[in-house]
Design a protein around this motif. Structure first.
Motif, PDB file in Angstrom:
ATOM      1  N   GLU A  30       0.827  -1.218   0.000  1.00  0.00           N
ATOM      2  CA  GLU A  30       0.000   0.000   0.000  1.00  0.00           C
ATOM      3  C   GLU A  30       0.857   1.262   0.000  1.00  0.00           C
ATOM      4  O   GLU A  30       0.489   2.271  -0.612  1.00  0.00           O
ATOM      5  N   LEU A  31       1.998   1.225   0.673  1.00  0.00           N
ATOM      6  CA  LEU A  31       2.936   2.360   0.602  1.00  0.00           C
ATOM      7  C   LEU A  31       3.414   2.554  -0.833  1.00  0.00           C
ATOM      8  O   LEU A  31       3.504   3.683  -1.322  1.00  0.00           O
ATOM      9  N   ASP A  52      -2.279  11.076  -1.461  1.00  0.00           N
ATOM     10  CA  ASP A  52      -1.906  11.747  -0.205  1.00  0.00           C
ATOM     11  C   ASP A  52      -0.438  12.153  -0.149  1.00  0.00           C
ATOM     12  O   ASP A  52       0.097  12.401   0.934  1.00  0.00           O
ATOM     13  N   CYS A  53       0.244  12.176  -1.286  1.00  0.00           N
ATOM     14  CA  CYS A  53       1.650  12.583  -1.343  1.00  0.00           C
ATOM     15  C   CYS A  53       2.000  12.899  -2.794  1.00  0.00           C
ATOM     16  O   CYS A  53       1.198  12.685  -3.692  1.00  0.00           O
ATOM     17  N   ASP A  54       3.201  13.402  -3.001  1.00  0.00           N
ATOM     18  CA  ASP A  54       3.680  13.595  -4.370  1.00  0.00           C
ATOM     19  C   ASP A  54       4.035  12.231  -4.969  1.00  0.00           C
ATOM     20  O   ASP A  54       4.495  11.338  -4.258  1.00  0.00           O
ATOM     21  N   THR A  55       3.820  12.083  -6.272  1.00  0.00           N
ATOM     22  CA  THR A  55       4.220  10.861  -6.951  1.00  0.00           C
ATOM     23  C   THR A  55       5.742  10.735  -6.893  1.00  0.00           C
ATOM     24  O   THR A  55       6.455  11.703  -7.136  1.00  0.00           O
TER      25      THR A  55
END
Length: 88
Positions: free
Chosen positions: A25-26, A35-38
């Motif tokens: 999943e991380l 929920d973060c930058d690629t």
């Protein structure tokens, strides 16, 4: 900081399948930018670690992601995965 250390300490006692699922999943999170930058290097790193822990899905996603990465990016991701594995 103490909370993080407690979570890290408990991480090693989880079953291998649960660990692989969380690590997968991380990888998905970084691959998709959820929920973060690629970050393809971080995604590859987490997919690689999850695959080592037994996730077949992670191995498939890692392979697919690798086809779009440079050799340098792959080498960096492998280094980071190796470093994480030696410290955890």
């Amino acid at each position: 900081m103490a909370r993080f250390e407690m979570l890290e300490a408990g991480f090693g006692t989880m079953g291998t399948t649960a660990q692989a699922d969380i690590l997968f999943e991380l990888g998905v999170m970084y691959a998709t930018g959820r929920d973060c930058d690629t970050d393809v290097i971080a995604a590859h790193k987490w997919f690689n670690i999850a695959a080592i822990k037994g996730s077949l899905r992670a191995a498939e996603w890692r392979s697919e992601l690798s086809s779009a990465m440079s050799k340098g990016e792959i080498a960096q991701a492998l280094r980071e995965a190796r470093e994480w594995m030696t410290t955890h």
